[in-house]
Design a protein around this motif. Structure first.
Motif, PDB file in Angstrom:
ATOM      1  N   GLY A 227       0.824  -1.206   0.000  1.00 52.71           N
ATOM      2  CA  GLY A 227       0.000   0.000   0.000  1.00 52.71           C
ATOM      3  C   GLY A 227       0.857   1.254   0.000  1.00 52.71           C
ATOM      4  N   ASN A 228       1.924   1.253   0.827  1.00 49.36           N
ATOM      5  CA  ASN A 228       2.848   2.385   0.837  1.00 49.36           C
ATOM      6  C   ASN A 228       3.570   2.523  -0.496  1.00 49.36           C
ATOM      7  OD1 ASN A 228       2.320   3.221   3.473  1.00 49.36           O
ATOM      8  ND2 ASN A 228       3.840   1.833   4.352  1.00 49.36           N
ATOM      9  N   LEU A 229       3.873   1.388  -1.115  1.00 53.54           N
ATOM     10  CA  LEU A 229       4.536   1.385  -2.418  1.00 53.54           C
ATOM     11  C   LEU A 229       3.660   2.070  -3.460  1.00 53.54           C
ATOM     12  CD1 LEU A 229       7.264   0.107  -3.329  1.00 53.54           C
ATOM     13  CD2 LEU A 229       5.959  -1.811  -4.203  1.00 53.54           C
ATOM     14  N   VAL A 230       2.372   1.718  -3.473  1.00 58.86           N
ATOM     15  CA  VAL A 230       1.442   2.294  -4.447  1.00 58.86           C
ATOM     16  C   VAL A 230       1.256   3.789  -4.198  1.00 58.86           C
ATOM     17  CG1 VAL A 230      -0.927   2.248  -5.297  1.00 58.86           C
ATOM     18  CG2 VAL A 230       0.250   0.108  -4.835  1.00 58.86           C
ATOM     19  N   LEU A 231       1.104   4.187  -2.926  1.00 60.26           N
ATOM     20  CA  LEU A 231       0.915   5.607  -2.609  1.00 60.26           C
ATOM     21  C   LEU A 231       2.166   6.418  -2.938  1.00 60.26           C
ATOM     22  CD1 LEU A 231      -1.031   5.380   0.783  1.00 60.26           C
ATOM     23  CD2 LEU A 231      -1.941   6.075  -1.445  1.00 60.26           C
ATOM     24  N   SER A 232       3.338   5.841  -2.708  1.00 55.30           N
ATOM     25  CA  SER A 232       4.582   6.536  -3.046  1.00 55.30           C
ATOM     26  C   SER A 232       4.729   6.669  -4.563  1.00 55.30           C
ATOM     27  CB  SER A 232       5.788   5.785  -2.468  1.00 55.30           C
ATOM     28  OG  SER A 232       5.774   5.819  -1.065  1.00 55.30           O
ATOM     29  N   HIS A 233       4.306   5.652  -5.279  1.00 60.39           N
ATOM     30  CA  HIS A 233       4.318   5.726  -6.739  1.00 60.39           C
ATOM     31  C   HIS A 233       3.392   6.845  -7.216  1.00 60.39           C
ATOM     32  CE1 HIS A 233       2.864   4.144 -10.784  1.00 60.39           C
ATOM     33  NE2 HIS A 233       4.106   4.504 -10.987  1.00 60.39           N
ATOM     34  N   GLN A 234       2.247   6.986  -6.564  1.00 61.35           N
ATOM     35  CA  GLN A 234       1.307   8.057  -6.902  1.00 61.35           C
ATOM     36  C   GLN A 234       1.950   9.426  -6.702  1.00 61.35           C
ATOM     37  OE1 GLN A 234      -2.514   9.361  -4.472  1.00 61.35           O
ATOM     38  NE2 GLN A 234      -2.934   7.453  -5.580  1.00 61.35           N
ATOM     39  N   GLU A 235       2.639   9.596  -5.561  1.00 62.89           N
ATOM     40  CA  GLU A 235       3.306  10.867  -5.286  1.00 62.89           C
ATOM     41  C   GLU A 235       4.451  11.100  -6.272  1.00 62.89           C
ATOM     42  OE1 GLU A 235       4.106  14.493  -3.544  1.00 62.89           O
ATOM     43  OE2 GLU A 235       2.366  13.188  -3.257  1.00 62.89           O
ATOM     44  N   LEU A 236       5.166  10.040  -6.629  1.00 67.78           N
ATOM     45  CA  LEU A 236       6.264  10.169  -7.593  1.00 67.78           C
ATOM     46  C   LEU A 236       5.742  10.633  -8.948  1.00 67.78           C
ATOM     47  CD1 LEU A 236       9.256   9.777  -8.306  1.00 67.78           C
ATOM     48  CD2 LEU A 236       8.742   7.394  -8.822  1.00 67.78           C
ATOM     49  N   LEU A 237       4.600  10.106  -9.361  1.00 73.93           N
ATOM     50  CA  LEU A 237       4.004  10.542 -10.631  1.00 73.93           C
ATOM     51  C   LEU A 237       3.659  12.029 -10.589  1.00 73.93           C
ATOM     52  CD1 LEU A 237       1.640   7.550 -11.539  1.00 73.93           C
ATOM     53  CD2 LEU A 237       3.765   8.199 -12.686  1.00 73.93           C
ATOM     54  N   ARG A 238       3.127  12.497  -9.469  1.00 77.56           N
ATOM     55  CA  ARG A 238       2.803  13.924  -9.336  1.00 77.56           C
ATOM     56  C   ARG A 238       4.066  14.776  -9.431  1.00 77.56           C
ATOM     57  NH1 ARG A 238      -0.626  12.266  -4.808  1.00 77.56           N
ATOM     58  NH2 ARG A 238      -2.805  12.189  -5.478  1.00 77.56           N
ATOM     59  N   ILE A 239       5.129  14.303  -8.773  1.00 79.66           N
ATOM     60  CA  ILE A 239       6.388  15.044  -8.808  1.00 79.66           C
ATOM     61  C   ILE A 239       6.937  15.109 -10.226  1.00 79.66           C
ATOM     62  CG2 ILE A 239       8.807  14.957  -8.065  1.00 79.66           C
ATOM     63  CD1 ILE A 239       7.731  13.686  -5.419  1.00 79.66           C
ATOM     64  N   LEU A 240       6.927  13.978 -10.927  1.00 79.64           N
ATOM     65  CA  LEU A 240       7.418  13.953 -12.315  1.00 79.64           C
ATOM     66  C   LEU A 240       6.562  14.817 -13.216  1.00 79.64           C
ATOM     67  CD1 LEU A 240       8.331  10.167 -12.732  1.00 79.64           C
ATOM     68  CD2 LEU A 240       9.897  12.093 -12.413  1.00 79.64           C
ATOM     69  N   ASN A 241       5.265  14.830 -12.976  1.00 78.41           N
ATOM     70  CA  ASN A 241       4.366  15.653 -13.782  1.00 78.41           C
ATOM     71  C   ASN A 241       4.712  17.135 -13.643  1.00 78.41           C
ATOM     72  OD1 ASN A 241       2.073  16.213 -15.447  1.00 78.41           O
ATOM     73  ND2 ASN A 241       0.908  16.708 -13.602  1.00 78.41           N
ATOM     74  N   ASN A 242       5.066  17.557 -12.425  1.00 81.21           N
ATOM     75  CA  ASN A 242       5.433  18.952 -12.186  1.00 81.21           C
ATOM     76  C   ASN A 242       6.859  19.255 -12.620  1.00 81.21           C
ATOM     77  OD1 ASN A 242       2.925  19.619 -11.013  1.00 81.21           O
ATOM     78  ND2 ASN A 242       3.579  18.835  -9.017  1.00 81.21           N
ATOM     79  N   LEU A 243       7.712  18.241 -12.574  1.00 85.08           N
ATOM     80  CA  LEU A 243       9.123  18.457 -12.889  1.00 85.08           C
ATOM     81  C   LEU A 243       9.374  18.532 -14.391  1.00 85.08           C
ATOM     82  CD1 LEU A 243      12.112  18.479 -11.772  1.00 85.08           C
ATOM     83  CD2 LEU A 243      12.097  15.997 -12.144  1.00 85.08           C
ATOM     84  N   LEU A 244       8.797  17.604 -15.148  1.00 86.67           N
ATOM     85  CA  LEU A 244       9.103  17.485 -16.574  1.00 86.67           C
ATOM     86  C   LEU A 244       8.281  18.463 -17.398  1.00 86.67           C
ATOM     87  CD1 LEU A 244       9.125  13.572 -16.898  1.00 86.67           C
ATOM     88  CD2 LEU A 244      11.101  15.086 -16.617  1.00 86.67           C
ATOM     89  N   SER A 245       8.935  19.082 -18.359  1.00 84.76           N
ATOM     90  CA  SER A 245       8.214  19.932 -19.305  1.00 84.76           C
ATOM     91  C   SER A 245       7.409  19.062 -20.263  1.00 84.76           C
ATOM     92  CB  SER A 245       9.201  20.785 -20.100  1.00 84.76           C
ATOM     93  OG  SER A 245      10.011  19.952 -20.923  1.00 84.76           O
ATOM     94  N   SER A 246       6.481  19.675 -20.990  1.00 83.83           N
ATOM     95  CA  SER A 246       5.669  18.929 -21.953  1.00 83.83           C
ATOM     96  C   SER A 246       6.546  18.263 -23.012  1.00 83.83           C
ATOM     97  CB  SER A 246       4.662  19.864 -22.631  1.00 83.83           C
ATOM     98  OG  SER A 246       3.763  20.386 -21.679  1.00 83.83           O
ATOM     99  N   SER A 247       7.564  18.990 -23.451  1.00 78.79           N
ATOM    100  CA  SER A 247       8.452  18.423 -24.476  1.00 78.79           C
ATOM    101  C   SER A 247       9.247  17.252 -23.931  1.00 78.79           C
ATOM    102  CB  SER A 247       9.396  19.510 -25.019  1.00 78.79           C
ATOM    103  OG  SER A 247      10.200  20.036 -23.974  1.00 78.79           O
ATOM    104  N   ASP A 248       9.626  17.308 -22.644  1.00 77.57           N
ATOM    105  CA  ASP A 248      10.379  16.202 -22.059  1.00 77.57           C
ATOM    106  C   ASP A 248       9.493  14.994 -21.785  1.00 77.57           C
ATOM    107  OD1 ASP A 248      12.934  17.232 -22.128  1.00 77.57           O
ATOM    108  OD2 ASP A 248      12.717  18.308 -20.245  1.00 77.57           O
ATOM    109  N   LYS A 249       8.236  15.240 -21.486  1.00 76.45           N
ATOM    110  CA  LYS A 249       7.307  14.109 -21.340  1.00 76.45           C
ATOM    111  C   LYS A 249       7.198  13.355 -22.661  1.00 76.45           C
ATOM    112  CE  LYS A 249       4.354  16.190 -17.790  1.00 76.45           C
ATOM    113  NZ  LYS A 249       3.013  16.739 -17.516  1.00 76.45           N
ATOM    114  N   LEU A 250       7.226  14.089 -23.738  1.00 75.82           N
ATOM    115  CA  LEU A 250       7.192  13.459 -25.059  1.00 75.82           C
ATOM    116  C   LEU A 250       8.523  12.766 -25.358  1.00 75.82           C
ATOM    117  CD1 LEU A 250       5.672  12.966 -27.706  1.00 75.82           C
ATOM    118  CD2 LEU A 250       6.545  15.173 -28.523  1.00 75.82           C
ATOM    119  N   LYS A 251       9.622  13.442 -25.008  1.00 76.72           N
ATOM    120  CA  LYS A 251      10.952  12.879 -25.261  1.00 76.72           C
ATOM    121  C   LYS A 251      11.148  11.559 -24.523  1.00 76.72           C
ATOM    122  CE  LYS A 251      14.570  15.591 -24.708  1.00 76.72           C
ATOM    123  NZ  LYS A 251      15.636  16.358 -23.989  1.00 76.72           N
TER     124      LYS A 251
END
Length: 321
Positions: A227-251
């Motif tokens: 459960g902690n693994l899944v919740l941490s993965h959720q938070e990691l996705l949010r962090i990556l979403n804010n960190l990566l630019s749109s062009s880098d998400k595509l890259k």
């Protein structure tokens, strides 16, 4: 005067293993170090074991995570850094080991290359009492290559003990994210590589060892841990979403998609509550990262194949996806 190295060790219920870890620290041929152990609320006799070592060598310091700080190895590491006096930092887990020349070789790198902010060494595996060396040959020196490897996460380019950091550089990065119960070192390394004009170097020398043992693997069968693994993965996705630019998400689309598939394969769980949490992660990914119709369709079919144990024609191919 030789530079002081601070070795930071978070620990929780490791009374049966931390002694061997501390023995590997005491065996260092480079002598100017301090070892800061931060206890995360152990219920066994870890404090008694560490106190015995502390009485033997004053360079060993034992601290407890303050109650007002969130539980977790990431918090303990940050607290250890705040309490440290060294110019350089190494993070060591309380079940892993250092080679006796680890500190000497690492400090030598900075004497020769004073402009570096960190250096990375290979981490081998300790299994059934045998040490197996590893290699960093495939890493290269390109930041984009490193980003692809970290985002793909199969496996991670290096583990928590592989780097030695200049302390002032580490602090400028903001330390480990204390919202993450897991993936905190992965997130930190991604953040460092993505945001900075970094100066680093790799050495294909194995000087530390990750302990592989059954007790540590059993946690992947525990619903609370998953459960902690899944919740941490959720938070990691949010962090990556804010960190990566749109062009880098595509890259990095291929690596990000691959990582999501690997997460499904690696910690797919039977527990319905955790499975529902993971569904949220999947739909968050679909809504915020590059995901065409084909990927979404195949991923959902793969998910259903795992949930319902799909055995009909084509099921083998789906479970290889």
């Amino acid at each position: 005067m030789n530079s002081l190295v601070s070795i930071i060790i978070p620990t929780f219920n490791r009374a049966h293993l931390i002694g061997e870890t501390l023995d590997s620290v005491l065996a260092q041929t480079y002598q100017n170090w301090e070892c800061i152990i931060v206890d995360d609320g152990s219920k066994d006799n870890t404090p008694e074991v560490v106190n015995r070592y502390q009485s033997i060598d004053s360079r060993i310091k034992f601290l407890k995570r303050p109650d007002y700080k969130p539980k977790g190895a990431n918090t303990c590491r940050n607290f250890g850094v705040d309490s440290s006096k060294g110019e350089y930092l190494i993070f060591l887990d309380s079940d892993d080991l250092l080679n006796e020349d680890c500190l000497r070789n690492r400090i030598k790198v900075f004497k020769i290359n004073p402009e570096l902010q960190f250096a990375v060494f290979s981490m081998g595996v300790l299994k059934d009492g045998k040490k197996n060396d590893s290699t960093l040959n495939s890493l290269g020196s390109c930041r984009e290559t490193l980003m692809r490897l970290f985002l793909k996460a199969d496996p991670m380019p290096w583990n928590i003990t592989s780097p030695i950091w200049k302390k002032d550089f580490f602090i400028k990065q903001g330390g480990f994210n204390e919202k993450l119960k897991l993936f905190d070192d992965d997130e930190f390394h991604i953040r460092v590589i993505y945001n900075n004009d970094i100066k680093y170097i790799f050495f294909d020398i194995t000087d530390c060892y990750y302990r592989f043992y059954e007790e540590n693997m059993k946690k992947y069968q525990d619903d609370r841990f998953l459960g902690n693994l899944v919740l941490s993965h959720q938070e990691l996705l949010r962090i990556l979403n804010n960190l990566l630019s749109s062009s880098d998400k595509l890259k990095y689309k291929t690596e990000l998609q691959y990582s999501l598939i690997m997460k499904l394969n690696a910690f797919f769980i039977e527990n319905a509550s955790n499975r529902n949490k993971f569904k949220k992660n999947v739909f968050y990914f679909f809504n915020n990262f590059e995901s065409n119709f084909n990927f979404k369709f195949l991923f959902i079919i793969k998910y259903l194949a795992l949930v319902y144990g799909y055995k009909r024609k084509g099921g083998f191919r789906l479970n290889k996806f």
